[in-house]
Design an enzyme around this catalytic site. Structure first.
Site, mmCIF file in Angstrom:
data_model
loop_
_atom_site.group_PDB
_atom_site.id
_atom_site.type_symbol
_atom_site.label_atom_id
_atom_site.label_comp_id
_atom_site.label_asym_id
_atom_site.label_seq_id
_atom_site.Cartn_x
_atom_site.Cartn_y
_atom_site.Cartn_z
ATOM 1 N N LYS A 1 0.815 -1.206 0.000
ATOM 2 C CA LYS A 1 0.000 0.000 0.000
ATOM 3 C C LYS A 1 0.859 1.271 0.000
ATOM 4 O O LYS A 1 0.584 2.203 -0.753
ATOM 5 C CB LYS A 1 -0.935 0.022 1.226
ATOM 6 N N ARG B 1 11.522 -6.825 5.396
ATOM 7 C CA ARG B 1 11.307 -5.383 5.253
ATOM 8 C C ARG B 1 12.064 -4.606 6.324
ATOM 9 O O ARG B 1 12.162 -5.011 7.468
ATOM 10 C CB ARG B 1 9.802 -5.119 5.374
ATOM 11 N N ARG C 1 11.161 -3.052 12.054
ATOM 12 C CA ARG C 1 10.131 -2.596 12.980
ATOM 13 C C ARG C 1 9.917 -3.631 14.078
ATOM 14 O O ARG C 1 10.001 -4.816 13.827
ATOM 15 C CB ARG C 1 8.809 -2.364 12.225
ATOM 16 N N ARG D 1 -9.486 0.819 9.156
ATOM 17 C CA ARG D 1 -8.932 -0.497 9.455
ATOM 18 C C ARG D 1 -9.989 -1.410 10.075
ATOM 19 O O ARG D 1 -9.736 -2.579 10.284
ATOM 20 C CB ARG D 1 -7.831 -0.233 10.475
ATOM 21 N N ARG E 1 -0.571 -9.649 13.414
ATOM 22 C CA ARG E 1 -1.073 -8.599 12.511
ATOM 23 C C ARG E 1 -1.876 -9.200 11.366
ATOM 24 O O ARG E 1 -2.882 -8.646 10.948
ATOM 25 C CB ARG E 1 0.092 -7.776 11.964
HETATM 26 P P1 ADP Z 1 1.010 -2.377 8.230
HETATM 27 O O1 ADP Z 1 2.347 -2.454 7.614
HETATM 28 O O2 ADP Z 1 0.624 -3.551 9.056
HETATM 29 O O3 ADP Z 1 -0.073 -1.919 7.298
HETATM 30 P P2 ADP Z 1 0.895 0.133 9.640
HETATM 31 O O4 ADP Z 1 2.172 0.827 9.552
HETATM 32 O O5 ADP Z 1 -0.233 0.579 8.786
HETATM 33 O O6 ADP Z 1 1.206 -1.389 9.409
HETATM 34 O O7 ADP Z 1 0.364 0.111 11.154
HETATM 35 C C1 ADP Z 1 1.179 -0.327 12.216
HETATM 36 C C2 ADP Z 1 0.361 -0.437 13.484
HETATM 37 O O8 ADP Z 1 -0.235 0.837 13.790
HETATM 38 C C3 ADP Z 1 -0.810 -1.403 13.402
HETATM 39 O O9 ADP Z 1 -0.432 -2.720 13.660
HETATM 40 C C4 ADP Z 1 -1.732 -0.821 14.491
HETATM 41 O O10 ADP Z 1 -1.286 -1.163 15.787
HETATM 42 C C5 ADP Z 1 -1.547 0.669 14.335
HETATM 43 N N1 ADP Z 1 -2.528 1.256 13.378
HETATM 44 C C6 ADP Z 1 -2.254 1.858 12.186
HETATM 45 N N2 ADP Z 1 -3.373 2.284 11.574
HETATM 46 C C7 ADP Z 1 -4.404 1.949 12.400
HETATM 47 C C8 ADP Z 1 -5.829 2.099 12.330
HETATM 48 N N3 ADP Z 1 -6.425 2.706 11.285
HETATM 49 N N4 ADP Z 1 -6.561 1.606 13.369
HETATM 50 C C9 ADP Z 1 -5.990 1.010 14.419
HETATM 51 N N5 ADP Z 1 -4.665 0.829 14.543
HETATM 52 C C10 ADP Z 1 -3.862 1.288 13.551
#
Ligand code: ADP
Ligand code: ZN
Length: 216
Positions: free
Chosen positions: A13, A127, A160, A88, A171
């Site tokens: 994404k 990553r 990370r 989400r 996740r």
């Molecule tokens: P990913 O690579 O899993 O898409 P992100 O960088 O988008 O990871 O998000 C990392 C973490 O931040 C998630 O695992 C969650 O804990 C939190 N997070 C991010 N966006 C949201 C959201 N819209 N609602 C709830 N938690 C979120």
């Protein structure tokens, strides 16, 4: 463009958002990046989100909505935005719909990137992320020129803390349970565009056909 990016963690994404950003300057809004910055700065939001994020669980809908309402009202969002990592959950999607109605705005589409699970797991474990600007690297396919140093900003590149074994699995589970239902939500809204894989050419092609968006 006002686009929601859907897809599993590691589906690409963020990468697609950067490609789309180059077409019309729509800003990329990554809730993950905003939250990680808040954790790094030790803000109140960061303190509330840190442990949840480390475990790979979702931050509460209430915190996310307060944060996103503030974001979406900023001037640089007027021209368009690419939402990466938000909404989400179904409650977030419903709250976003109400918020956009209130602001008199419409989404162009929800773009779903469909990527196989083994590809996802391989990508997430290899990553690496810049702690300063969020640029994404990969130890196999896209290493930085100098080990541990970001090509873009000179920042520190790390794995990370939610990208090791147990947290990755969690996740992916959280995604299937809480986020995958959004695909049906946006299909019902008539906004869903699904693309197999995360090849940027194919994504652009799909957007061109489905939306008539002028991309080259
Ligand atoms: P990913 O690579 O899993 O898409 P992100 O960088 O988008 O990871 O998000 C990392 C973490 O931040 C998630 O695992 C969650 O804990 C939190 N997070 C991010 N966006 C949201 C959201 N819209 N609602 C709830 N938690 C979120
Ligand atoms: Zn950087």
């Amino acid at each position: 463009m006002k686009i929601i990016l859907l897809g599993s963690p590691g589906a690409g994404k963020g990468t697609i958002a950067k490609v789309l950003n180059q077409f019309d300057g729509s800003v990329q809004i990554s809730t993950g990046d905003i939250l990680r910055a808040a954790v790094a700065e030790g803000t109140e939001l960061g303190k509330q989100a840190e442990a949840t994020m480390k475990a790979g669980d979702l931050v509460t809908d209430e915190l996310i909505m307060v944060m996103m309402e503030e974001q979406l009202k900023q001037d640089d969002c007027k021209a368009g935005y690419l939402l990466d990592g938000f909404p989400r959950t179904i409650p977030q999607a419903k709250a976003l719909k109400i918020l956009l109605d209130k602001m008199g705005e419409n989404l162009d589409c929800a773009l779903e990137l469909v990527v196989a699970k083994d590809v996802i797991i391989d990508r997430l474990t290899t990553r690496r992320t810049c702690t300063q600007c969020g640029e994404i690297y990969n130890v196999k396919s896209k290493p930085p020129k100098l080990e541990g140093v970001c090509d873009v900003c000179g920042g520190n590149i790390v794995q990370r803390n939610d990208e090791t074994g147990a947290a990755i699995n969690n996740r992916l589970e959280v995604y299937l349970e809480q986020t995958a239902p959004l695909v049906h939500f946006y299909r019902d809204e008539g906004l869903l565009v699904s693309v197999q894989g995360s090849d940027s050419e194919q994504v652009l092609e799909a957007l061109k056909t489905r939306l008539g968006i002028l991309v080259e």
